[in-house]
Design an enzyme around this catalytic site. Structure first.
Site, PDB file in Angstrom:
ATOM      1  N   GLU A 209      36.010  44.075  38.205  1.00 56.06           N
ATOM      2  CA  GLU A 209      36.264  44.905  39.386  1.00 56.06           C
ATOM      3  C   GLU A 209      35.759  44.116  40.590  1.00 56.06           C
ATOM      4  O   GLU A 209      34.559  44.038  40.822  1.00 56.06           O
ATOM      5  CB  GLU A 209      35.533  46.249  39.259  1.00 56.06           C
ATOM      6  CG  GLU A 209      36.020  47.115  38.106  1.00 56.06           C
ATOM      7  CD  GLU A 209      37.427  47.626  38.297  1.00 56.06           C
ATOM      8  OE1 GLU A 209      37.919  47.601  39.449  1.00 56.06           O
ATOM      9  OE2 GLU A 209      38.051  48.038  37.310  1.00 56.06           O
ATOM     10  N   CYS A 243      33.947  48.156  48.526  1.00 57.21           N
ATOM     11  CA  CYS A 243      34.967  47.197  48.083  1.00 57.21           C
ATOM     12  C   CYS A 243      36.378  47.647  48.437  1.00 57.21           C
ATOM     13  O   CYS A 243      37.272  46.807  48.564  1.00 57.21           O
ATOM     14  CB  CYS A 243      34.841  46.944  46.589  1.00 57.21           C
ATOM     15  SG  CYS A 243      35.033  48.427  45.565  1.00 57.21           S
TER      16      CYS A 243
END
Length: 456
Positions: A209, A243
């Site tokens: 991720e 993010c």
């Protein structure tokens, strides 16, 4: 206890078969749920120390989301863990086919500092639901939260089921030298590349991720007031250290001035005229990242904010206008409270700009035009995103979350988490009352016809 001992303890615990019964997994998840609820104040205080988060933001973005995911797993794990029937072709008459979700074994979960609680606990919840034993490595950049998680996990889970390893690069390196059955990593592209390289030495599967420069497109027909509010929320949540934050804004030149005016108003409404004095405005995680972010701000292009306090590691919500692809702020993922605005004349120009870059983790489009929406969703590659909102697509357990290409591989949340930490074992059970002879030699013309019939 050494890192090798910790890994071996988890491996030995898995070998006992203690995590295979679904009831044992449910019991562990319920114990973790109780421990999180009981320690909410400690978690909030740790997040305040590490990142300056308010109690409300900590619950909204970390504790509350973790509990929602955990409870979703509890509601569904029995059904996910059952055998699932599959169609059996005529060539395998008479038989039945089914799949079994098998835990990988001992998994490593490496988490980042920006949402240190949620991005550690949500993968852990999925791994436990799937029946794995876990070694958890939180970030050294959020030490207060790491310590609380260590205490929570050790208080409610057996050490062989889940153990926390604290520390920095040396501990990371030592862990990656160990052999795991699965690695789940959340963090930067640079470290993710290293993780994948080390995992390949043991042929260990990974989920990465990562991140990247996630674009946000404001079309000419967008509801500008709503767009400004939702972009400001998404961009400056956690001081931009998210993010999936909208990294840069692509605005149709026809609505640029109005959109900028509304963004300026929303920043003042949400954070006040002096954000650095707002007790609910957080901070940059450390001096290294503070200095990096200050280096991305071109004073000549600042139209909102720009103020900073090096002692408290705070940077005010900042907007840069007139930005071009050559500016420093467009050379890397920002990961901070800096919003670059780039104008475009035609939406195809914006689309081409996005496609020139590595595939982003997220993409956001504000428009009322269904045809434009369909074009972006079908032709622009990205991990996931929103139409007419930002960030909130990850706040659900009913869809997977993950990147593509340079922004990551694999996904999790809800059923996707269970699947990520499970190997789907395919089984065919053949009955004994009949044994069709056509597959056995010697082959004849009659057998050939039968084989062709059965394999249609």
């Amino acid at each position: 206890m050494t890192i090798a001992d910790t890994v071996e303890r988890c491996r030995a615990h898995f070998a006992t078969g203690a995590t295979i019964p679904v009831e044992a997994r449910i019991e562990a998840l319920r114990a973790l749920e109780r421990a999180i609820v009981e320690n909410e104040d400690r978690i909030n205080e740790a997040l305040r120390v590490d990142l300056g988060k308010s109690a409300t933001e900590s619950y909204m973005c970390e504790v509350g989301m973790t509990l929602a995911e955990l409870r979703y797993q509890l509601r569904h794990v029995r059904r996910w863990a059952r055998r699932h029937r599959a169609r059996t072709g005529l060539a395998n008459f008479h038989a039945k086919s089914f799949t079994i979700a098998e835990p990988y074994g001992t998994v490593l979960i490496m988490s980042p500092w920006n949402y240190p609680f949620m991005l550690t606990m949500e993968p852990l919840v999925g791994a436990i639901a799937a029946g794995n034993c876990c070694v958890v490595k939180p970030s050294a950049y959020s030490p207060a939260t790491s310590a609380v998680m260590r205490d929570i996990i050790s208080s409610c889970l057996e050490p062989g089921l889940a153990s926390v390893v604290e520390g920095g690069r040396a501990e990371n390196a030592a862990l990656l030298d160990e052999r795991f059955d699965y690695i789940f990593f959340t963090g930067s592209v640079a470290v993710g590349t290293l993780v994948m390289r080390k995992a390949s030495e043991h042929l260990t599967p990974v989920t990465l991720e990562l991140g990247g420069k996630s674009p946000c497109i404001i079309a000419a027909d967008a509801d500008l007031k709503v767009a400004a509010a939702r972009v400001v929320f998404g961009k400056y949540l956690n001081c931009g250290q998210t993010c999936v934050a909208p990294d840069y804004i692509l605005v149709d030149e026809r609505v640029h001035d109005e959109f900028l005016k509304l963004v300026r108003a929303q920043i003042e409404e949400m954070f006040g005229a002096a954000p650095l004095d707002n007790p609910q405005w957080g901070k940059i995680v450390n001096r290294k990242h503070f200095d990096r972010l200050m280096g991305l701000i071109d004073p000549a292009k600042v139209v909102v904010g720009g103020q900073a306090n090096a002692e408290t590691l705070q940077i005010a919500p900042t907007v840069l206008d007139g930005v071009t692809e050559d500016d420093a702020v467009m050379g890397e993922e920002i990961f901070g409270p800096i919003m670059p605005i780039i104008t475009y004349r035609d939406v195809k120009e914006a689309e081409a700009s996005i496609k020139r870059r590595p595939k982003p983790l997220a993409c956001y489009l504000f428009t009322r035009d269904a045809a434009l929406e369909d074009r972006f969703l079908r032709h622009v590659p990205f991990g996931g995103g929103c139409v007419n909102d930002t960030i909130v697509h990850l706040a659900t357990s009913s869809m997977g979350f993950g990147g593509v290409g340079a922004s990551g591989m694999g996904s999790y949340h809800g059923k996707k988490s269970f699947d990520t930490f499970s190997h789907e074992k395919s089984i065919l059970k053949k009955y004994l009352w009949i044994d069709l002879p056509m597959r056995y030699q010697p082959y004849t013309a009659a057998k050939d016809r039968l084989i062709r019939t059965f394999l249609r």
